[in-house]
Write a protein that holds these residues in place. Structure first.
Motif, PDB file in Angstrom:
ATOM      1  N   THR A  74       9.017  10.956   6.715  1.00  0.00           N
ATOM      2  CA  THR A  74       7.814  11.801   6.788  1.00  0.00           C
ATOM      3  C   THR A  74       6.739  11.366   5.803  1.00  0.00           C
ATOM      4  O   THR A  74       5.553  11.278   6.150  1.00  0.00           O
ATOM      5  CB  THR A  74       8.184  13.267   6.519  1.00  0.00           C
ATOM      6  OG1 THR A  74       9.193  13.679   7.457  1.00  0.00           O
ATOM      7  CG2 THR A  74       6.965  14.160   6.686  1.00  0.00           C
ATOM      8  N   ASP A  75       7.145  11.062   4.554  1.00  0.00           N
ATOM      9  CA  ASP A  75       6.159  10.650   3.545  1.00  0.00           C
ATOM     10  C   ASP A  75       5.446   9.368   3.970  1.00  0.00           C
ATOM     11  O   ASP A  75       4.225   9.237   3.825  1.00  0.00           O
ATOM     12  CB  ASP A  75       6.845  10.438   2.195  1.00  0.00           C
ATOM     13  CG  ASP A  75       7.327  11.742   1.587  1.00  0.00           C
ATOM     14  OD1 ASP A  75       6.807  12.794   1.993  1.00  0.00           O
ATOM     15  OD2 ASP A  75       8.209  11.709   0.728  1.00  0.00           O
TER      16      ASP A  75
ATOM     17  N   GLY B  30       8.042   8.592  -9.146  1.00  0.00           N
ATOM     18  CA  GLY B  30       7.086   9.304  -8.310  1.00  0.00           C
ATOM     19  C   GLY B  30       7.733   9.852  -7.049  1.00  0.00           C
ATOM     20  O   GLY B  30       7.200  10.735  -6.404  1.00  0.00           O
ATOM     21  N   GLN B  31       8.927   9.320  -6.708  1.00  0.00           N
ATOM     22  CA  GLN B  31       9.641   9.801  -5.528  1.00  0.00           C
ATOM     23  C   GLN B  31      10.787  10.693  -5.990  1.00  0.00           C
ATOM     24  O   GLN B  31      11.944  10.437  -5.719  1.00  0.00           O
ATOM     25  CB  GLN B  31      10.152   8.615  -4.714  1.00  0.00           C
ATOM     26  CG  GLN B  31       9.048   7.706  -4.213  1.00  0.00           C
ATOM     27  CD  GLN B  31       9.595   6.486  -3.518  1.00  0.00           C
ATOM     28  OE1 GLN B  31      10.666   6.013  -3.814  1.00  0.00           O
ATOM     29  NE2 GLN B  31       8.845   5.971  -2.570  1.00  0.00           N
ATOM     30  N   LYS B  32      10.478  11.740  -6.731  1.00  0.00           N
ATOM     31  CA  LYS B  32      11.496  12.578  -7.339  1.00  0.00           C
ATOM     32  C   LYS B  32      11.265  14.037  -6.960  1.00  0.00           C
ATOM     33  O   LYS B  32      10.147  14.474  -6.748  1.00  0.00           O
ATOM     34  CB  LYS B  32      11.472  12.448  -8.867  1.00  0.00           C
ATOM     35  CG  LYS B  32      11.695  11.028  -9.384  1.00  0.00           C
ATOM     36  CD  LYS B  32      11.656  11.014 -10.899  1.00  0.00           C
ATOM     37  CE  LYS B  32      11.885   9.606 -11.434  1.00  0.00           C
ATOM     38  NZ  LYS B  32      10.766   8.728 -11.118  1.00  0.00           N
ATOM     39  N   SER B  33      12.359  14.778  -6.914  1.00  0.00           N
ATOM     40  CA  SER B  33      12.273  16.207  -6.686  1.00  0.00           C
ATOM     41  C   SER B  33      11.883  16.894  -7.996  1.00  0.00           C
ATOM     42  O   SER B  33      11.877  16.285  -9.068  1.00  0.00           O
ATOM     43  CB  SER B  33      13.626  16.743  -6.203  1.00  0.00           C
ATOM     44  OG  SER B  33      14.605  16.585  -7.215  1.00  0.00           O
TER      45      SER B  33
ATOM     46  N   LEU C 129       0.845   6.227   6.374  1.00  0.00           N
ATOM     47  CA  LEU C 129       0.369   5.348   7.447  1.00  0.00           C
ATOM     48  C   LEU C 129      -0.823   5.968   8.160  1.00  0.00           C
ATOM     49  O   LEU C 129      -1.800   5.284   8.481  1.00  0.00           O
ATOM     50  CB  LEU C 129       1.503   5.082   8.437  1.00  0.00           C
ATOM     51  CG  LEU C 129       2.613   4.127   7.957  1.00  0.00           C
ATOM     52  CD1 LEU C 129       3.786   4.158   8.921  1.00  0.00           C
ATOM     53  CD2 LEU C 129       2.077   2.704   7.825  1.00  0.00           C
ATOM     54  N   ALA C 130      -0.730   7.284   8.436  1.00  0.00           N
ATOM     55  CA  ALA C 130      -1.830   7.963   9.122  1.00  0.00           C
ATOM     56  C   ALA C 130      -3.104   7.924   8.280  1.00  0.00           C
ATOM     57  O   ALA C 130      -4.204   7.722   8.800  1.00  0.00           O
ATOM     58  CB  ALA C 130      -1.436   9.406   9.428  1.00  0.00           C
ATOM     59  N   GLU C 131      -2.965   8.090   6.958  1.00  0.00           N
ATOM     60  CA  GLU C 131      -4.141   8.039   6.079  1.00  0.00           C
ATOM     61  C   GLU C 131      -4.748   6.640   6.054  1.00  0.00           C
ATOM     62  O   GLU C 131      -5.967   6.474   6.095  1.00  0.00           O
ATOM     63  CB  GLU C 131      -3.734   8.461   4.664  1.00  0.00           C
ATOM     64  CG  GLU C 131      -3.382   9.941   4.545  1.00  0.00           C
ATOM     65  CD  GLU C 131      -2.938  10.303   3.135  1.00  0.00           C
ATOM     66  OE1 GLU C 131      -2.804   9.379   2.304  1.00  0.00           O
ATOM     67  OE2 GLU C 131      -2.719  11.502   2.863  1.00  0.00           O
ATOM     68  N   ILE C 132      -3.900   5.623   6.005  1.00  0.00           N
ATOM     69  CA  ILE C 132      -4.394   4.242   5.957  1.00  0.00           C
ATOM     70  C   ILE C 132      -5.125   3.885   7.250  1.00  0.00           C
ATOM     71  O   ILE C 132      -6.183   3.236   7.235  1.00  0.00           O
ATOM     72  CB  ILE C 132      -3.229   3.267   5.707  1.00  0.00           C
ATOM     73  CG1 ILE C 132      -2.684   3.454   4.282  1.00  0.00           C
ATOM     74  CG2 ILE C 132      -3.666   1.815   5.903  1.00  0.00           C
ATOM     75  CD1 ILE C 132      -1.403   2.699   4.016  1.00  0.00           C
TER      76      ILE C 132
ATOM     77  N   LYS D 108       0.827  -1.217   0.000  1.00  0.00           N
ATOM     78  CA  LYS D 108       0.000   0.000   0.000  1.00  0.00           C
ATOM     79  C   LYS D 108       0.855   1.258   0.000  1.00  0.00           C
ATOM     80  O   LYS D 108       0.480   2.280  -0.591  1.00  0.00           O
ATOM     81  CB  LYS D 108      -0.928   0.015   1.220  1.00  0.00           C
ATOM     82  CG  LYS D 108      -2.147  -0.913   1.088  1.00  0.00           C
ATOM     83  CD  LYS D 108      -3.005  -0.840   2.337  1.00  0.00           C
ATOM     84  CE  LYS D 108      -4.276  -1.660   2.198  1.00  0.00           C
ATOM     85  NZ  LYS D 108      -5.219  -1.036   1.232  1.00  0.00           N
ATOM     86  N   ILE D 109       2.016   1.216   0.689  1.00  0.00           N
ATOM     87  CA  ILE D 109       2.823   2.432   0.824  1.00  0.00           C
ATOM     88  C   ILE D 109       4.085   2.393  -0.030  1.00  0.00           C
ATOM     89  O   ILE D 109       4.857   3.345  -0.032  1.00  0.00           O
ATOM     90  CB  ILE D 109       3.179   2.705   2.299  1.00  0.00           C
ATOM     91  CG1 ILE D 109       3.963   1.523   2.897  1.00  0.00           C
ATOM     92  CG2 ILE D 109       1.949   2.983   3.115  1.00  0.00           C
ATOM     93  CD1 ILE D 109       4.346   1.760   4.347  1.00  0.00           C
ATOM     94  N   GLY D 110       4.310   1.285  -0.746  1.00  0.00           N
ATOM     95  CA  GLY D 110       5.423   1.233  -1.694  1.00  0.00           C
ATOM     96  C   GLY D 110       6.781   0.998  -1.081  1.00  0.00           C
ATOM     97  O   GLY D 110       7.777   1.577  -1.532  1.00  0.00           O
ATOM     98  N   VAL D 111       6.852   0.195  -0.024  1.00  0.00           N
ATOM     99  CA  VAL D 111       8.138  -0.179   0.562  1.00  0.00           C
ATOM    100  C   VAL D 111       8.200  -1.699   0.620  1.00  0.00           C
ATOM    101  O   VAL D 111       7.253  -2.396   0.270  1.00  0.00           O
ATOM    102  CB  VAL D 111       8.331   0.424   1.970  1.00  0.00           C
ATOM    103  CG1 VAL D 111       8.287   1.933   1.922  1.00  0.00           C
ATOM    104  CG2 VAL D 111       7.271  -0.097   2.941  1.00  0.00           C
ATOM    105  N   SER D 112       9.322  -2.234   1.095  1.00  0.00           N
ATOM    106  CA  SER D 112       9.447  -3.683   1.216  1.00  0.00           C
ATOM    107  C   SER D 112       8.873  -4.165   2.544  1.00  0.00           C
ATOM    108  O   SER D 112       8.720  -3.380   3.496  1.00  0.00           O
ATOM    109  CB  SER D 112      10.917  -4.092   1.123  1.00  0.00           C
ATOM    110  OG  SER D 112      11.622  -3.622   2.246  1.00  0.00           O
ATOM    111  N   ARG D 113       8.573  -5.449   2.601  1.00  0.00           N
ATOM    112  CA  ARG D 113       8.067  -6.024   3.852  1.00  0.00           C
ATOM    113  C   ARG D 113       9.114  -5.925   4.951  1.00  0.00           C
ATOM    114  O   ARG D 113       8.789  -5.727   6.126  1.00  0.00           O
ATOM    115  CB  ARG D 113       7.692  -7.496   3.638  1.00  0.00           C
ATOM    116  CG  ARG D 113       6.996  -8.124   4.853  1.00  0.00           C
ATOM    117  CD  ARG D 113       7.041  -9.632   4.794  1.00  0.00           C
ATOM    118  NE  ARG D 113       8.404 -10.118   4.780  1.00  0.00           N
ATOM    119  CZ  ARG D 113       9.176 -10.197   5.867  1.00  0.00           C
ATOM    120  NH1 ARG D 113       8.703  -9.825   7.032  1.00  0.00           N
ATOM    121  NH2 ARG D 113      10.412 -10.636   5.783  1.00  0.00           N
TER     122      ARG D 113
END
Length: 270
Positions: free
Chosen positions: A46-47, A162-165, A52-55, A26-31
């Protein structure tokens, strides 16, 4: 990381009936990253905290500090990471053992179905037309360069589009592929320096351009597609008979694990 915060993350996930794999997707990281958060071995950035707070349907303050009047959560035993299944042993391939002054070392180079380099330190590089370029670091970091783009997994976090400046997005939007195509056509039609026989090397500059941007804007040299640069050098050595040409130019591939080893040293210092 605060153990109560780690326990709170574990409790929220269980309340929403999510497995570590499902939450990671859901958040795009590894287990493994989720597991480290819940064992108080790492802290979400922070991202990820916002996601996590939204989920979980709570505010950031409630996620980090807990709800008002809420008693500190009892320490819960973190979920044990499943043991990795043993990888199937690859079929035997012709290998080249590199000999040095001190005798035969354990670095190996294989040319069966591509180019495969394995260093004695545990780093490995695999190059073939179907799977692209795959670099595996002994610490678990991975770099993949293929037709689907560049993918870097480091310390349990997968760097994805999507994780770009803003500057990184501008860099990626520049149509460098068009520059490479023009270079290919001009070089080929001119007939200089082997013409069409070598002008295709212009296309190898495309992953170099985009991976260089990723390395610069993420401040991580591991993102640079160094193996592609090595392939370009090997082709140049062969066509122009530099450093022994095709017969003796192959040791340039041994610089690949050396490059990523040096990157790993400097990244740990940072």
């Amino acid at each position: 990381m605060n153990i109560s915060f780690a326990n709170r993350l574990l409790e929220y996930r269980k309340q929403h009936n999510l497995s570590q794999e499902e939450l990671a997707d859901k958040i795009g990281v590894s287990r493994q990253a989720v597991s480290k958060w819940e064992r108080a071995e790492a802290t979400p950035d922070t991202d990820n905290l916002i996601l996590l707070a939204e989920i979980y349907g709570v505010t950031l303050d409630e996620l980090i500090k807990g709800k008002a009047g809420e008693e500190p959560a009892a320490e819960a035993e973190p979920e044990a990471e499943p043991e990795a299944e043993p990888e199937a042993e690859p079929e035997a391939e012709p290998e080249v053992e590199v000999e040095g002054k001190g005798g035969t070392c354990t670095d190996r180079v294989s040319f069966a179905d591509g180019i495969h380099v394995e260093s004695k330190g545990g780093d490995s590089v695999h190059i073939n037309w179907k799977q692209g370029i795959n670099v595996h670091d002994k610490h678990g970091d991975r770099v993949h360069v293929g037709f689907d783009g560049v993918r870097v997994e480091e310390s349990g976090h997968v760097f994805q589009p999507g994780q770009k400046s803003r500057a990184h997005e501008i860099w990626n939007r520049f149509p460098f592929w068009g520059v490479a195509l023009i270079g290919f056509l001009v070089w080929g039609f001119s007939g200089v320096l082997f013409g069409w026989s070598l002008s295709w090397i212009c296309f190898l500059t495309i992953p170099l351009y985009y991976s260089l941007g990723s390395a610069i804007f993420n401040r991580n040299p591991n993102h640079f597609a160094y193996p592609v640069l090595v392939v370009m050098l090997y082709m140049i050595f062969g066509f122009f008979n530099i450093c022994g040409g095709w017969a003796f130019g192959w040791p340039v591939f041994l610089t690949i694990p050396l490059y990523y080893g040096i990157c790993a040293i400097f990244c740990r210092k940072d």
